[in-house]
Design an enzyme around this catalytic site. Structure first.
Site, PDB file in Angstrom:
ATOM      1  N   ASP A   1      -6.131 -10.771 -14.802  1.00  0.00           N
ATOM      2  CA  ASP A   1      -7.116 -11.769 -14.416  1.00  0.00           C
ATOM      3  C   ASP A   1      -8.392 -11.505 -15.216  1.00  0.00           C
ATOM      4  O   ASP A   1      -8.887 -10.380 -15.247  1.00  0.00           O
ATOM      5  CB  ASP A   1      -7.403 -11.625 -12.910  1.00  0.00           C
ATOM      6  CG  ASP A   1      -7.806 -12.944 -12.278  1.00  0.00           C
ATOM      7  OD1 ASP A   1      -8.602 -13.665 -12.893  1.00  0.00           O
ATOM      8  OD2 ASP A   1      -7.332 -13.231 -11.167  1.00  0.00           O
TER       9      ASP A   1
ATOM     10  N   GLU B   1      -7.911 -21.344 -15.096  1.00  0.00           N
ATOM     11  CA  GLU B   1      -8.271 -21.942 -13.807  1.00  0.00           C
ATOM     12  C   GLU B   1      -9.305 -23.015 -14.121  1.00  0.00           C
ATOM     13  O   GLU B   1     -10.488 -22.721 -14.284  1.00  0.00           O
ATOM     14  CB  GLU B   1      -8.852 -20.891 -12.853  1.00  0.00           C
ATOM     15  CG  GLU B   1      -8.982 -21.472 -11.444  1.00  0.00           C
ATOM     16  CD  GLU B   1      -9.990 -20.759 -10.561  1.00  0.00           C
ATOM     17  OE1 GLU B   1      -9.867 -20.868  -9.344  1.00  0.00           O
ATOM     18  OE2 GLU B   1     -10.911 -20.104 -11.090  1.00  0.00           O
TER      19      GLU B   1
ATOM     20  N   HIS C   1      -4.565 -17.444  -3.864  1.00  0.00           N
ATOM     21  CA  HIS C   1      -5.448 -16.638  -3.024  1.00  0.00           C
ATOM     22  C   HIS C   1      -6.709 -17.395  -2.593  1.00  0.00           C
ATOM     23  O   HIS C   1      -7.503 -16.857  -1.825  1.00  0.00           O
ATOM     24  CB  HIS C   1      -5.838 -15.361  -3.780  1.00  0.00           C
ATOM     25  CG  HIS C   1      -6.712 -15.666  -4.962  1.00  0.00           C
ATOM     26  ND1 HIS C   1      -6.271 -16.382  -6.050  1.00  0.00           N
ATOM     27  CD2 HIS C   1      -8.016 -15.385  -5.202  1.00  0.00           C
ATOM     28  CE1 HIS C   1      -7.252 -16.531  -6.903  1.00  0.00           C
ATOM     29  NE2 HIS C   1      -8.329 -15.930  -6.426  1.00  0.00           N
ATOM     30  N   ASP C   2      -6.914 -18.599  -3.119  1.00  0.00           N
ATOM     31  CA  ASP C   2      -8.086 -19.399  -2.746  1.00  0.00           C
ATOM     32  C   ASP C   2      -7.711 -20.566  -1.832  1.00  0.00           C
ATOM     33  O   ASP C   2      -8.591 -21.361  -1.467  1.00  0.00           O
ATOM     34  CB  ASP C   2      -8.741 -20.018  -3.997  1.00  0.00           C
ATOM     35  CG  ASP C   2      -9.421 -18.991  -4.875  1.00  0.00           C
ATOM     36  OD1 ASP C   2      -9.813 -17.929  -4.366  1.00  0.00           O
ATOM     37  OD2 ASP C   2      -9.551 -19.262  -6.085  1.00  0.00           O
TER      38      ASP C   2
ATOM     39  N   ASP D   1      -1.829  -1.375  -3.787  1.00  0.00           N
ATOM     40  CA  ASP D   1      -2.174  -0.671  -5.025  1.00  0.00           C
ATOM     41  C   ASP D   1      -1.168  -0.936  -6.135  1.00  0.00           C
ATOM     42  O   ASP D   1      -0.140  -1.581  -5.924  1.00  0.00           O
ATOM     43  CB  ASP D   1      -2.323   0.832  -4.753  1.00  0.00           C
ATOM     44  CG  ASP D   1      -1.221   1.360  -3.844  1.00  0.00           C
ATOM     45  OD1 ASP D   1      -0.047   1.106  -4.175  1.00  0.00           O
ATOM     46  OD2 ASP D   1      -1.531   1.976  -2.798  1.00  0.00           O
TER      47      ASP D   1
ATOM     48  N   ASP E   1       0.859  -1.196   0.000  1.00  0.00           N
ATOM     49  CA  ASP E   1       0.000   0.000   0.000  1.00  0.00           C
ATOM     50  C   ASP E   1       0.893   1.244   0.000  1.00  0.00           C
ATOM     51  O   ASP E   1       1.657   1.448   0.935  1.00  0.00           O
ATOM     52  CB  ASP E   1      -0.884  -0.050   1.261  1.00  0.00           C
ATOM     53  CG  ASP E   1      -1.707   1.213   1.433  1.00  0.00           C
ATOM     54  OD1 ASP E   1      -1.907   1.933   0.429  1.00  0.00           O
ATOM     55  OD2 ASP E   1      -2.156   1.475   2.568  1.00  0.00           O
TER      56      ASP E   1
ATOM     57  N   ASP F   1     -10.361 -16.969 -15.064  1.00  0.00           N
ATOM     58  CA  ASP F   1     -11.039 -17.397 -13.845  1.00  0.00           C
ATOM     59  C   ASP F   1     -12.182 -18.374 -14.106  1.00  0.00           C
ATOM     60  O   ASP F   1     -13.006 -18.140 -15.010  1.00  0.00           O
ATOM     61  CB  ASP F   1     -11.614 -16.126 -13.184  1.00  0.00           C
ATOM     62  CG  ASP F   1     -12.237 -16.400 -11.836  1.00  0.00           C
ATOM     63  OD1 ASP F   1     -11.483 -16.657 -10.897  1.00  0.00           O
ATOM     64  OD2 ASP F   1     -13.486 -16.358 -11.727  1.00  0.00           O
TER      65      ASP F   1
ATOM     66  N   ASP G   1      -4.099   3.823   2.555  1.00  0.00           N
ATOM     67  CA  ASP G   1      -5.537   3.571   2.763  1.00  0.00           C
ATOM     68  C   ASP G   1      -5.783   2.146   3.264  1.00  0.00           C
ATOM     69  O   ASP G   1      -6.930   1.700   3.353  1.00  0.00           O
ATOM     70  CB  ASP G   1      -6.344   3.848   1.481  1.00  0.00           C
ATOM     71  CG  ASP G   1      -5.953   2.923   0.328  1.00  0.00           C
ATOM     72  OD1 ASP G   1      -4.992   2.139   0.492  1.00  0.00           O
ATOM     73  OD2 ASP G   1      -6.593   2.988  -0.730  1.00  0.00           O
TER      74      ASP G   1
HETATM   75  O1  TEU Z   1     -12.237 -19.515  -8.163  1.00  0.00           O
HETATM   76  C1  TEU Z   1     -13.065 -20.510  -8.684  1.00  0.00           C
HETATM   77  C2  TEU Z   1     -13.259 -21.611  -7.767  1.00  0.00           C
HETATM   78  O2  TEU Z   1     -13.604 -22.685  -8.189  1.00  0.00           O
HETATM   79  C3  TEU Z   1     -13.056 -21.315  -6.333  1.00  0.00           C
HETATM   80  O3  TEU Z   1     -14.052 -20.420  -6.011  1.00  0.00           O
HETATM   81  C4  TEU Z   1     -13.116 -22.440  -5.408  1.00  0.00           C
HETATM   82  O4  TEU Z   1     -14.298 -23.170  -5.595  1.00  0.00           O
HETATM   83  C5  TEU Z   1     -13.125 -21.859  -4.019  1.00  0.00           C
HETATM   84  O5  TEU Z   1     -12.050 -20.986  -3.929  1.00  0.00           O
HETATM   85  C6  TEU Z   1     -12.976 -22.879  -2.938  1.00  0.00           C
HETATM   86  O6  TEU Z   1     -13.032 -22.206  -1.725  1.00  0.00           O
HETATM   87  C7  TEU Z   1     -12.183 -18.291  -8.813  1.00  0.00           C
HETATM   88  C8  TEU Z   1     -11.349 -17.308  -8.034  1.00  0.00           C
HETATM   89  O7  TEU Z   1     -10.029 -17.769  -7.963  1.00  0.00           O
HETATM   90  C9  TEU Z   1     -11.964 -17.078  -6.698  1.00  0.00           C
HETATM   91  O8  TEU Z   1     -11.196 -16.217  -5.906  1.00  0.00           O
HETATM   92  C10 TEU Z   1     -13.328 -16.498  -6.916  1.00  0.00           C
HETATM   93  O9  TEU Z   1     -13.982 -16.387  -5.688  1.00  0.00           O
HETATM   94  C11 TEU Z   1     -14.161 -17.348  -7.852  1.00  0.00           C
HETATM   95  O10 TEU Z   1     -13.456 -17.745  -9.015  1.00  0.00           O
HETATM   96  C12 TEU Z   1     -15.335 -16.573  -8.354  1.00  0.00           C
HETATM   97  O11 TEU Z   1     -14.892 -15.605  -9.258  1.00  0.00           O
END
Ligand code: TEU
Length: 597
Positions: free
Chosen positions: A98, A256, A328-329, A29, A21, A199, A25
């Protein structure tokens, strides 16, 4: 395989909100990303995927886009973005955007227009479907919980959302929608982005007969994933998408892709595949339960290792997958794939070698290079992520106590990887001068970039060595194009593989190779090596290395393994001392070694 410009490169995912950042804020960024390009270059990164920076209500942290052709003011301006691209280019780096094409935000003007006129042309940008007897069209459950159907106000129709209700799905059957998306993609490509991460793309094909599928939970619903698993024909959309966009710019694309059918790998990542590559989520899938996070079985090392081997073998002669341990997931890799005794820096280095040296494109996620861990919370209100809240609810409904449901979230939450990047030991880890949007992992005082840059033995420096090794003159070819072969498959606590290259092997000239002469020489001397090994090391003779053996000991005891041949060099180890004699090697717990054979 046809050679492509991105082969032999290394990639890194930035989650912009938590990276750096620069305007206090509390939210990272674009200027923060630009400031850190030299840092990433130093680490050995070429390709940078940035998670969404488009305007968004942030219901799903930017994966709900309200304008595909702008930058959210919280991240900066379009000038900041153009500058980021220019600065990356100057350094020979590539920016990957993305692309969220399955759905947009309910605040997007297309959806607003559709709601304003449910019989008008914009309604057909989405799936507005008549209900059945006053009920939703079918029993599908969304990925974030609850029905995929939400009433369209003032009508007897429902609109479809695979994810949150604020993320209406776009109707890919409508050519006008596809054209809008293609124009948008071409617009970004012309701006100079080198490629796209796409995505949730497999979700764009729906079975529009909207039939119930067999219930898979007490709610009587059935995950929409089951329909996606079964429906045929997504490839037609993906081919058109490629032809009308990516192919025009030689864009790098990483899909993805979950739910790919068994025999479709070549269609997806072969020479003429839909994408350049797709993420390898096969190991991640092992960590998910049948009904969610709460019923996941503990990860077995054997399953993990066999899954990685299997996935690698399937790609041979077909294409490259993008190899990752976290994003990030997902929770942090060191907290997920390492057994408890190995969740330390030595273990983090071992896991690093086991991912970066696989066949395919290495993908790091921010913070992985310093071995960041999960960040436990003490109550559900401390989580931000929409999916975590749903999983908590599901776990509670399945009968788990508050404490147990919380433990599940601490293990699996997407917020584990979304905490701010830990740059130094000052307030808020140097991430922001304001109040961070997400709490900082309290371990930042000891685990941070500055400390690791100053310590030549750190996880950071080990990652740098691994990435440099992939690009070093003698080893680049075998590590990029070499075959993959599992090794010591029956040895219980060992994960090992060979990378081998045939007669067409050629050293890659003019790249960072010098470091490996030094590493080989030092390590072998300190490890009582045979003198000949040292002299024959490829890095020193500029011969192309034909065979590398990577061995990792995930167990709690020493492992002594026979060697088929006398190694030419000990290329890398995460420990000072390596016990190696002509025909056998002993690895200590958490040790990983790379041998040239
Ligand atoms: O993720 C798709 C996806 O299949 C994931 O949502 C997965 O099912 C989930 O993370 C399990 O907890 C993509 C993105 O990477 C994710 O951040 C988004 O939330 C999702 O698409 C919707 O756009």
């Amino acid at each position: 395989m046809q050679k492509k410009w991105w082969h032999g490169k290394a990639a890194y995912q930035i989650y912009p909100k938590s990276f750096l950042d620069t305007d206090a804020d509390g939210i990272g960024d674009l200027q923060g990303i630009t400031q850190k390009l030299d840092y990433l270059k130093e680490l050995g990164i070429d390709i940078i995927w940035i998670s969404p920076v488009y305007p968004s209500p942030f219901v799903d942290q930017g994966y709900d886009i309200s304008d595909y052709r702008a930058i959210d003011p919280r991240f900066g301006t379009m000038d900041d973005f153009d500058n980021l691209i220019a600065q990356a280019k100057k350094r020979g780096m590539y920016i990957v955007m993305d692309l969220v094409l399955n759905h947009c935000s309910d605040k997007h003007e297309w959806f607003q227009k559709a709601l304003a006129d449910p019989e008008g042309p914009y309604a057909d940008y989405f799936y507005f479907v008549e209900g059945k007897n006053g009920k939703p069209p079918c029993n599908w459950r969304s990925y974030f919980g609850g029905s995929v159907w939400e009433p369209v106000p003032g009508t007897s129709k429902y609109y479809l959302h695979s994810f949150a209700k604020e993320q209406p799905d776009l109707n890919w059957n409508n050519p006008a929608v596809r054209q809008e998306l293609y124009d948008m993609i071409n617009w970004w490509a012309r701006k100079g982005v080198a490629g796209f991460r796409i995505d949730a793309i497999i979700n764009i094909k729906k079975d529009t007969s909207w039939q119930d599928t067999p219930a898979d939970g007490d709610d009587g619903m059935s995950s929409i994933g089951r329909m996606i698993d079964a429906v045929e024909g997504v490839g037609d959309f993906l081919e058109e998408l490629k032809r009308c966009t990516f192919a025009l710019h030689d864009s790098f694309t990483v899909g993805e892709v979950f739910n790919m059918k068994e025999n479709e790998l070549r269609d997806f990542i072969g020479d003429d595949g839909h994408f350049s590559t797709i993420f390898d989520f096969s190991a991640h899938c092992l960590t998910h339960g049948e009904h969610g996070w709460y019923d996941a079985r503990p990860l077995s090392f054997r399953d993990w290792k066999n899954t990685v081997h299997d996935s690698q073998l399937k790609c041979m002669g077909v294409g490259f997958k993008a190899n990752l341990i976290e994003n990030h997931d997902e929770p942090r890799g060191v907290s997920t794939y390492l057994p408890p005794h190995a969740r330390n820096d030595t273990g983090a280095k071992m896991l690093a070698a086991c991912s970066v040296l696989l066949r395919g494109l290495p993908f790091l996620y921010q913070g992985q290079e310093i071995g960041m861990h999960n960040c436990p919370r003490s109550c559900i209100d401390e989580f931000d992520d929409i999916s975590t809240k749903d999983q908590y609810k599901t776990a509670r409904e399945a009968g788990l106590s508050e404490a147990d449901a919380l433990a599940v979230c601490n293990t699996f939450s997407r917020d584990n990887a979304r905490t701010p990047m830990q740059w130094d030991s000052t307030e808020n880890a140097g991430f922001t001068a304001g109040t961070p949007w997400q709490r900082v992992n309290p371990d930042y005082r000891t685990r941070n970039v500055r400390a690791q840059l100053n310590d030549p033995d750190s996880v950071w420096h080990f990652y740098r060595k691994l990435l440099a090794l992939r690009k070093s003159g003698a080893y680049a070819d075998v590590l990029t194009y070499g075959d993959y072969e599992p090794a010591y498959g029956e040895t219980e606590n060992v994960f090992a593989f060979r990378r081998t290259r045939g007669a067409d092997c050629a050293p890659v000239r003019g790249q960072e190779r010098s470091e490996y002469s030094a590493v080989s020489a030092n390590r072998i001397n300190s490890a009582n090596q045979t003198a000949s090994a040292n002299q024959e090391a490829s890095a020193e003779t500029e011969n192309c290395c034909r065979e590398l053996l990577v061995i990792a000991n995930f167990g709690t005891e020493n492992e002594t393994l026979p060697l088929e041949a006398e190694p030419k060099a000990l290329v890398l180890s995460n420990m000072e001392e390596t016990q190696i004699s002509r025909m056998k090697i002993t690895l200590r717990p958490c040790q990983v070694i790379v041998l040239e054979l």
